[in-house]
Design an enzyme around this catalytic site. Structure first.
Site, PDB file in Angstrom:
ATOM      1  N   GLY A  52       0.856  -1.187   0.000  1.00  0.00           N
ATOM      2  CA  GLY A  52       0.000   0.000   0.000  1.00  0.00           C
ATOM      3  C   GLY A  52       0.886   1.229   0.000  1.00  0.00           C
ATOM      4  N   TYR A  77       2.364   7.168  15.638  1.00  0.00           N
ATOM      5  CA  TYR A  77       3.472   6.204  15.513  1.00  0.00           C
ATOM      6  C   TYR A  77       4.834   6.824  15.782  1.00  0.00           C
ATOM      7  CZ  TYR A  77       0.039   3.813  12.460  1.00  0.00           C
ATOM      8  OH  TYR A  77      -1.070   3.226  11.923  1.00  0.00           O
ATOM      9  N   CYS A  92      -5.628  21.530  19.089  1.00  0.00           N
ATOM     10  CA  CYS A  92      -5.446  21.774  20.524  1.00  0.00           C
ATOM     11  C   CYS A  92      -4.805  20.579  21.219  1.00  0.00           C
ATOM     12  CB  CYS A  92      -6.784  22.119  21.148  1.00  0.00           C
ATOM     13  SG  CYS A  92      -7.336  23.700  20.562  1.00  0.00           S
ATOM     14  N   TYR A 132      -1.854   6.438   4.534  1.00  0.00           N
ATOM     15  CA  TYR A 132      -2.309   6.531   5.929  1.00  0.00           C
ATOM     16  C   TYR A 132      -2.365   7.972   6.439  1.00  0.00           C
ATOM     17  CZ  TYR A 132      -1.276   1.658   5.231  1.00  0.00           C
ATOM     18  OH  TYR A 132      -1.234   0.402   4.696  1.00  0.00           O
TER      19      TYR A 132
END
Ligand SMILES: Cc1ncc(COP(=O)(O)O)c(C=O)c1O
Length: 461
Positions: free
Chosen positions: A320, A362, A389, A419
């Site tokens: 992907g 991540y 925020c 992603y």
């Protein structure tokens, strides 16, 4: 160490950035492996992609905007197809899916992996041939499985005993015999972030090899005459650079293949080794070309099959990120530049964790460049942050930008095709950015910007 009232840990975070980050000789230079293949600096010093200047793109579509280099994406599809000529290449739609991308990958001869009803609907509505769709997911609902069967998807990747029962009942009711794979958890600790490693034992995906569930699942499916067991599947994680994980995974999954043959006299004809091939987000990353990956995977599979005296199964892979990731950059406008007490310079842009959650989720690293112009100013170590925020709302943790970066400048972040839009949110009620495909000097809106009206339309209370 700098004294800091928050203590040594914070005080240690200086403004030097990570050890690998070098001060660039030319702060305007584009490091080729980070940028879409058609990206250049035009004569006026501004970044151009698909032969269009980023200022023109921003003027027409606003910012933030995801800019997809169509030639780049198509060429990566072709690279994978050529390298894996005797295998099937499934584009992992979770990385980024919309109708235009479905058509692009279909035209380039790829297959498509979907993992929800929504992704399946997108694929079908764009005319993806159902027999070229694989259906993944650890919790496919009865409705999703029903839809997949009715559409005639090419294969369903089974992930639990519950699902085997579910699919068996549905297939029997319909008088069909779907092709299925068994997702095997091979117990490999892929060297990547915990949340994108998917084949160590303690996690939600697949059937454990070590615990015997994978063999039991294969035997159960073989006993169901309405399921056509085509093969085993293993996906060990994402953003992987090291072939060792694939080697261990292939060895273990082919040992199971041999076990099934010995117990039942059946050699499964297919094997899917998943996706997860890494891309360059920073100058630190050194991804392999598809040709190199294909050579290594082929050697591993051939060697293991010879050792187990198995016929080499028909291979498939599911990249992907490696297809769409490098094809997209995000264009932001700078809103504020803040020097915090000599500690760090924060460059705030008009998006953030709602269009790219990967840094927060991540701890991902990205790169950036001043895109609307070239600059003769000295490089300045900066942190590119969003407008949300959260103090963790960071887009690029550490990057050298010209010291004269200022409000109104455009900053581009490469490697945001995978992603980012697919994980985008409306946090702080920020509408999600559009996706614009560029090619040969023309820009085409393929996903429009969300509007405040879109958000309010959902709010029916
Ligand atoms: C089963 C499966 N295949 C393929 C992929 C694609 O991974 P990548 O985008 O890193 O190639 C994923 C990602 O989560 C996955 O879970």
């Amino acid at each position: 160490m700098r004294a800091h009232e928050a203590g040594a840990l914070h005080g240690d975070i200086g403004n030097r950035g990570p050890a690998w980050l070098r001060t660039p000789a030319d702060v305007n230079a584009l490091v080729p492996q980070l940028w879409p293949r058609t990206a250049t600096r035009a004569a006026d010093g501004a970044l151009a992609v698909g032969r269009l200047g980023v200022r023109e793109i921003a003027a027409e579509f606003g910012t933030p905007v995801y800019v997809l280099d169509e030639d780049d994406l198509r060429s990566r599809c072709r690279d994978f197809r050529a390298a894996f000529a005797d295998a099937d290449v499934y584009y992992a739609g979770k990385a980024f899916l919309c109708r235009a991308v479905v058509r692009m990958i279909a035209e380039e001869g790829l297959y498509l992996d979907v993992c929800t009803g929504g992704e399946l609907a997108t694929a079908l509505s764009a005319g993806m041939p159902p027999e070229r769709i694989g259906f993944h997911g650890n919790n496919k609902s009865v409705a999703e499985l029903t839809r997949a069967l009715d559409a005639g998807v090419g294969r369903i990747v089974l992930d639990s005993f519950t699902e085997i029962d579910r699919l068996t009942a549905l297939a029997r009711e319909r008088g069909v015999r779907p092709g299925v794979l068994i997702r095997v958890t091979v117990g490999v600790e892929a060297h990547t972030h915990e949340f994108i490693a998917t084949a160590h034992e303690d996690q939600k995906f697949g059937f454990s090899l070590a615990g015997g569930a994978a063999a039991a699942a294969a035997f159960k499916v073989l006993d169901e005459d309405v399921l056509d067991l085509r093969g085993l599947h293993s996906h060990i994680g994402s953003q992987i650079f090291d072939a060792n994980g694939f080697e261990v995974s292939a060895r273990r999954v082919l040992a199971l293949q041999a076990q099934i043959r010995d117990a039942r006299g059946v050699e499964l004809p297919e094997l899917d080794l998943g996706g997860g091939f890494g891309i360059a987000y920073t100058t630190q990353d050194d991804p392999s070309a598809p040709q190199e990956l294909a050579k290594r995977l082929r050697k591993i599979v051939d060697g293991e099959c010879a050792a187990e005296r198995l016929a080499v199964p028909h291979l498939s892979i599911e990249p992907g990120r490696a297809i769409v990731g490098p094809a997209v950059l995000t264009l932001y406008e700078v809103g504020t530049v803040k020097d915090v007490d000599g500690i760090r310079t924060y460059v705030s842009v008009d998006g953030g964790m709602s269009d790219n959650i990967r840094t927060a989720l991540y701890d991902a690293s990205y790169s950036a460049t001043l895109a609307s112009r070239a600059s003769t100013a000295q490089p300045l170590l900066a942190r590119v942050v969003g407008k949300h925020c959260e103090s963790g709302d960071i887009v690029v943790k550490d990057e050298f930008l010209p010291a004269d970066v200022q409000p109104g400048d455009l900053v581009a972040v490469p490697g945001t095709g995978a992603y980012c839009r697919s994980m985008a949110s409306n946090y702080n009620h920020v509408p999600r950015p559009p996706v614009v495909a560029v090619r040969d000097g023309r820009a085409r809106l393929i996903v429009r910007r969300e509007t405040e009206e879109d958000l309010l339309a959902l709010d029916v209370g």
